[in-house]
Design a protein around this motif. Sequence first.
Motif, mmCIF file in Angstrom:
data_model
loop_
_atom_site.group_PDB
_atom_site.id
_atom_site.type_symbol
_atom_site.label_atom_id
_atom_site.label_comp_id
_atom_site.label_asym_id
_atom_site.label_seq_id
_atom_site.Cartn_x
_atom_site.Cartn_y
_atom_site.Cartn_z
ATOM 1 N N MET A 189 0.792 -1.240 0.000
ATOM 2 C CA MET A 189 0.000 0.000 0.000
ATOM 3 C C MET A 189 0.825 1.290 0.000
ATOM 4 S SD MET A 189 -3.329 -0.314 0.241
ATOM 5 C CE MET A 189 -3.860 1.108 1.164
ATOM 6 N N PHE A 190 2.097 1.213 0.389
ATOM 7 C CA PHE A 190 2.772 2.478 0.725
ATOM 8 C C PHE A 190 3.949 2.826 -0.189
ATOM 9 C CE2 PHE A 190 0.495 1.097 4.405
ATOM 10 C CZ PHE A 190 -0.143 2.260 4.797
ATOM 11 N N ASP A 191 4.096 4.141 -0.415
ATOM 12 C CA ASP A 191 5.256 4.634 -1.164
ATOM 13 C C ASP A 191 6.498 4.557 -0.288
ATOM 14 O OD1 ASP A 191 3.734 5.502 -3.407
ATOM 15 O OD2 ASP A 191 3.052 7.217 -2.203
ATOM 16 N N CYS A 192 6.290 4.762 0.992
ATOM 17 C CA CYS A 192 7.449 4.729 1.891
ATOM 18 C C CYS A 192 7.026 4.258 3.283
ATOM 19 C CB CYS A 192 8.064 6.132 1.989
ATOM 20 S SG CYS A 192 9.604 6.141 2.921
ATOM 21 N N VAL A 193 7.851 3.399 3.871
ATOM 22 C CA VAL A 193 7.631 2.992 5.267
ATOM 23 C C VAL A 193 8.814 3.502 6.090
ATOM 24 C CG1 VAL A 193 7.347 1.070 6.880
ATOM 25 C CG2 VAL A 193 6.309 0.931 4.612
ATOM 26 N N ILE A 194 8.487 4.276 7.134
ATOM 27 C CA ILE A 194 9.528 4.744 8.059
ATOM 28 C C ILE A 194 9.636 3.692 9.156
ATOM 29 C CG2 ILE A 194 10.223 6.574 9.667
ATOM 30 C CD1 ILE A 194 8.278 8.466 8.187
ATOM 31 N N LEU A 195 10.875 3.220 9.384
ATOM 32 C CA LEU A 195 11.094 2.195 10.413
ATOM 33 C C LEU A 195 12.130 2.700 11.397
ATOM 34 C CD1 LEU A 195 11.407 -1.384 8.950
ATOM 35 C CD2 LEU A 195 9.527 -0.332 10.202
ATOM 36 N N ASP A 196 11.670 3.465 12.357
ATOM 37 C CA ASP A 196 12.581 3.969 13.390
ATOM 38 C C ASP A 196 12.438 3.003 14.564
ATOM 39 O OD1 ASP A 196 14.333 5.813 14.524
ATOM 40 O OD2 ASP A 196 12.703 6.942 15.446
ATOM 41 N N VAL A 197 13.093 1.856 14.415
ATOM 42 C CA VAL A 197 12.788 0.700 15.270
ATOM 43 C C VAL A 197 13.221 0.895 16.730
ATOM 44 C CG1 VAL A 197 12.822 -1.022 13.435
ATOM 45 C CG2 VAL A 197 14.976 -0.352 14.527
ATOM 46 N N PRO A 198 12.577 0.160 17.652
ATOM 47 C CA PRO A 198 13.064 0.202 19.035
ATOM 48 C C PRO A 198 14.525 -0.244 19.056
ATOM 49 C CG PRO A 198 11.404 -1.541 18.753
ATOM 50 C CD PRO A 198 11.454 -0.775 17.478
ATOM 51 N N CYS A 199 15.377 0.478 19.791
ATOM 52 C CA CYS A 199 16.808 0.162 19.766
ATOM 53 C C CYS A 199 17.422 0.449 21.130
ATOM 54 C CB CYS A 199 17.505 0.979 18.677
ATOM 55 S SG CYS A 199 17.663 2.722 19.075
ATOM 56 N N SER A 200 18.712 0.157 21.266
ATOM 57 C CA SER A 200 19.369 0.347 22.561
ATOM 58 C C SER A 200 19.512 1.828 22.916
ATOM 59 C CB SER A 200 20.744 -0.314 22.538
ATOM 60 O OG SER A 200 21.519 0.263 21.509
ATOM 61 N N GLY A 201 19.417 2.707 21.940
ATOM 62 C CA GLY A 201 19.504 4.148 22.218
ATOM 63 C C GLY A 201 20.906 4.595 22.607
ATOM 64 N N LEU A 202 21.904 3.759 22.314
ATOM 65 C CA LEU A 202 23.243 4.087 22.810
ATOM 66 C C LEU A 202 23.905 5.263 22.082
ATOM 67 C CD1 LEU A 202 24.659 0.550 23.614
ATOM 68 C CD2 LEU A 202 23.744 2.261 25.168
#
Length: 425
Positions: free
Chosen positions: A305-318
């Motif tokens: 369905m999408f032109d773009c998917v933003i994936l700012d995934v859960p991460c360690s945040g280091l």
Amino acid sequence: MNKELDLAYQVLNKVYFKKAYASIELNKHSTNDINFNLVTKIVYGVIDQDIQLNYYLSQFYKKSPKKDVLLLLKMGAYVHFNVDSIPDFAMVNELVELSKRTYMRPYKSFINAVLKKVVITPFSLPDINNKTQFLSIKFSKPEWYINLLLNNFDYGFVVSLLSCELTTDTHIRVNTRLVDVKEFIQKLDELGIQYKPSIFEDALYVDYSSLVRQKQLNNLYTAQGIPSMIVARNVKGNKVLDLCSAPGGKAIYTATLNPSCEVIACDIYEHRLQLINEYKNRLNIDNVTTLLNDATIFNPQFENMFDCVILDVPCSGLGVVDKKPDLLLNNQLKFEELPKIQAKILDIASKYVKIGGSIVYSTCTILPQENENIINGFLNSHHNYKITCVDTFKVPSKDECGLKTFYPHISHTEGFFIGKLERYE
Ligand SMILES: C[S@@+](CC[C@H](N)C(=O)[O-])C[C@H]1O[C@@H](n2cnc3c(N)ncnc32)[C@H](O)[C@@H]1O
């Protein structure tokens, strides 16, 4: 009574023992009758130098004191080494008085004795031969964190990374839906708020503790780092899905940049979706809709369905430990499971993209196992995708076959990673 020391201790107490966030606690107390910059400096300074202060103070006692007493001592040592405007005698007096007003009263003589030793004892680093301990104390970072860096990068690189001091100003984005940048700057000038230009025309570096007290400007800006803005600037197309969206920074900037696009902003937590809703209302954004959705479970409504998917995934945040030193305060972060979740979310997201569309994958960490390893693992099993160019807007970054890592000492931004994938069949 020294109001600044008193307030700094109150805030630190909540951060250390009630799991409060320093920035949120500080904002609750931003009044004009106090030197708020000094309180902020002491609060972040103690948190940031926690390990070093612990190490230094441990020479003055055999058995570690009660945790609230120890916190008071850390504050005293921090002020002695870093705050010229509070003389040593005043620091000792005020902190002993502070202890008397609380349940630390029985320890007032101990506190007095240790603080008097602090003012006459210089700080010295441990033996350099034990690299992990040396770096841990020198840069005041936990040993597990130092080892994690040493396992991934060479010694010189780790030293440069840890030595990097980013600006203490906060990077903000002007809400151009509500105000013109020139007009916003004029307001800052009128209020005497210091600012510096950013690489982006719609952003500035500001003295945030002054700005945040001007409540009337609340809707006209938002704190957002340069890499986070770069993510949104790499999003193309009118149908955009942000799968891990809260509090909404990237989704809302994407929607601001392109008023004709429609952004569906998802998160797994209802209460975090509320943050996106509050944010979009505050900034007057009408092309973002929020949806409760677990990114690790395939949602057939989204397929192709999408032109773009933003994936700012859960991460360690280091990558953001310099801006959020409280991240390392608690025990070792648990992130062994994260790469599996990140890979799963990327696999599922790949089914939502139209042919010719793209995925912008990002994390606020510099660890390869959450970044390039995830992308490379994905490409091994998804032959309809390829890496495509990320525009970094001339911000220096390490480029590995088109995947961009922002290291603080190279990019002068928080640590970050962006990879863009294009679906070509
Ligand atoms: C790094 S933050 C996103 C920051 C956001 N993109 C921004 O720019 O403001 C990751 C978000 O992913 C959410 N999250 C974690 N696991 C998820 C899952 N399985 N599905 C959807 N969202 C998830 C978290 O609640 C968190 O809000």
